[in-house]
Write an enzyme that holds these catalytic residues in place. Structure first.
Site, PDB file in Angstrom:
ATOM      1  N   TRP A 100       0.760  -1.330   0.006  1.00 50.92           N
ATOM      2  CA  TRP A 100       0.101   0.034  -0.133  1.00 50.92           C
ATOM      3  C   TRP A 100       0.931   1.221   0.110  1.00 50.92           C
ATOM      4  O   TRP A 100       0.528   2.303  -0.585  1.00 50.92           O
ATOM      5  CB  TRP A 100      -0.877   0.140   1.101  1.00 50.92           C
ATOM      6  CG  TRP A 100      -2.131  -1.061   1.024  1.00 50.92           C
ATOM      7  CD1 TRP A 100      -2.229  -2.212   1.510  1.00 50.92           C
ATOM      8  CD2 TRP A 100      -3.058  -1.018  -0.108  1.00 50.92           C
ATOM      9  NE1 TRP A 100      -3.365  -2.668   1.165  1.00 50.92           N
ATOM     10  CE2 TRP A 100      -3.715  -2.183  -0.019  1.00 50.92           C
ATOM     11  CE3 TRP A 100      -3.407  -0.141  -1.136  1.00 50.92           C
ATOM     12  CZ2 TRP A 100      -4.846  -2.443  -0.809  1.00 50.92           C
ATOM     13  CZ3 TRP A 100      -4.476  -0.518  -2.115  1.00 50.92           C
ATOM     14  CH2 TRP A 100      -5.215  -1.623  -1.594  1.00 50.92           C
ATOM     15  N   ASP A 170      -0.979   6.481   7.041  1.00 48.36           N
ATOM     16  CA  ASP A 170      -1.938   5.656   6.546  1.00 48.36           C
ATOM     17  C   ASP A 170      -2.331   4.869   7.654  1.00 48.36           C
ATOM     18  O   ASP A 170      -1.401   3.712   7.647  1.00 48.36           O
ATOM     19  CB  ASP A 170      -1.658   5.050   5.227  1.00 48.36           C
ATOM     20  CG  ASP A 170      -2.971   4.414   4.814  1.00 48.36           C
ATOM     21  OD1 ASP A 170      -3.847   3.962   5.403  1.00 48.36           O
ATOM     22  OD2 ASP A 170      -2.636   3.397   3.755  1.00 48.36           O
ATOM     23  N   LYS A 194     -11.957  -1.547   7.611  1.00 44.62           N
ATOM     24  CA  LYS A 194     -11.299  -2.514   8.508  1.00 44.62           C
ATOM     25  C   LYS A 194     -11.682  -2.680   9.984  1.00 44.62           C
ATOM     26  O   LYS A 194     -12.172  -3.647  10.413  1.00 44.62           O
ATOM     27  CB  LYS A 194      -9.724  -2.164   8.597  1.00 44.62           C
ATOM     28  CG  LYS A 194      -9.027  -1.804   7.203  1.00 44.62           C
ATOM     29  CD  LYS A 194      -9.128  -2.690   6.299  1.00 44.62           C
ATOM     30  CE  LYS A 194      -8.459  -2.296   4.902  1.00 44.62           C
ATOM     31  NZ  LYS A 194      -8.148  -3.365   3.917  1.00 44.62           N
TER      32      LYS A 194
END
Length: 366
Positions: A100, A170, A194
């Site tokens: 990511w 992040d 999540k």
């Protein structure tokens, strides 16, 4: 009974789903669903403001930080961070420790100069010590991903910056799973799907002095200044997602707050890593122990020759027992157990039991 070990969209607390279900047709006596409410109505405004207030309380967010509720997911923020912050110097530091953060750095290359502060690697298994990083003193910000869902790498420290460069993080996949000192960051963002809600809303926590430096080409939907000025209501927000997220915040508060989530995360991840470590190589996790994720546990089964057959057998066995979405990310394969906040210790114990039994019954095939 089904236990959802998905990496995201992930399991939501059953209490939250039942409350949302009960209010789906007639939300808190209004006669309409939350999905039918105008985002500018007083009825919706109550839910919106409560969600912001509870989040500020859960993380002890200082008053000089704005909380924005945006759309576009983490990927949208890969661009939004650049649009709003990179224009200060045209350069940004990226700490790439997984899939990511690598995607975020690639996105950023479209908007300015990207300095990769750690060497490129073929497989992501660790977080290099900060004293090895090659930081650019002219960077507009330093960017990293606190937990890599694909690779199972989670930072065991918060980078310490002494030159005033903002730290951007992040936290999509470990948000509200451990306490953080918000003051150490210039900007934090997290996709909700999540740990804190359904897909569709992204949380941005940004220090006020970083707002208002956006590039002229910044789309309104990604413009922090416009969103902050309009209380995240510049356009129609994902109202249902924000409502459910607010319910999750209250659920976290009822269950010990962030400290409670932290304790459970440590217990759950230890259960799975202990089985891996005690299997004499039958199970293997490629990630360096000090940075193994508490949220996403990737592992392989068996030797190189028999790994595919054993993993397919394990996944089939798991599904027979109601444990779903354990297959690893398509880019790395293997198995991956995601242990987000809504996954209980009991559910994790059931997975650990299955892993132990599978090892005992199949170790001669390794």
């Amino acid at each position: 009974m089904v236990i959802n070990f998905a990496a995201g969209p992930a399991k939501l607390p059953e209490e939250v789903l039942k409350e949302a279900q009960a209010n789906l047709l007639n939300c808190n006596g209004t006669g309409i669903s939350i999905m039918e409410m105008s985002h500018r109505s007083p009825n919706y405004g109550v839910f919106h403001e409560l969600a912001l207030r509870d989040l500020r309380e859960l993380l002890n967010i200082p008053t000089n930080y704005k909380i924005l509720l945006l759309q576009g997911g983490g990927t949208g923020q890969f661009a939004a961070v650049c649009f709003n912050l990179m224009g200060r110097t045209g350069v940004a530091d990226y700490v790439v420790t997984g899939s990511w953060s690598a995607k975020a750095a690639k996105e950023a290359e479209q908007y300015g100069k990207v300095n990769l502060v750690v060497p490129k690697v073929q497989k992501y298994t660790t977080v290099p010590s900060q004293d090895t990083w090659k930081l650019d003193p002219n960077a507009s910000y330093v960017y990293y991903c606190d937990n890599e869902t694909v690779d199972g790498v989670e930072f065991d420290f918060v980078p310490a910056l002494t030159n005033g460069v903002p730290l951007v993080c992040d936290m999509s996949s470990n948000f509200l799973s451990r306490p953080i000192d918000v003051k150490k960051f210039g900007l934090i963002f997290a996709g909700a799907q999540k740990n804190v809600g359904p897909a569709g809303v992204t949380i941005v926590i940004v220090r006020e002095d970083l707002i208002g430096h956006h590039m002229k080409v910044t789309p309104s939907i990604l413009n922090f200044e416009q969103m902050a000025r309009n209380d995240s209501l510049l356009n129609t927000p994902p109202t249902f997602c924000i409502y459910v997220m607010g319910l999750v915040f209250k659920w976290i508060k009822r269950n010990g707050g962030v400290a409670g989530m932290t304790k459970n995360a440590a217990t759950k991840s230890k259960l799975i890593y202990d089985v891996i470590e005690k299997s004499n190589g039958f199970y293997s996790c490629p990630v360096e122990k000090r940075v193994r994720s508490r949220m996403n546990v990737p592992f392989r089964i068996g030797s190189v020759e028999g790994v595919d057959a054993l993993e397919k057998k394990f996944l089939a066995k798991a599904e027979c027992q109601g444990m779903i979405q354990l297959k690893g990310h398509r880019s790395v394969g293997g198995i991956r157990a995601s242990l987000y906040n809504a996954i209980t210790v009991d559910e994790t114990e059931q997975l650990a039991k299955l892993m132990t039994e599978f090892f005992q019954n199949n170790k001669t095939q390794n």
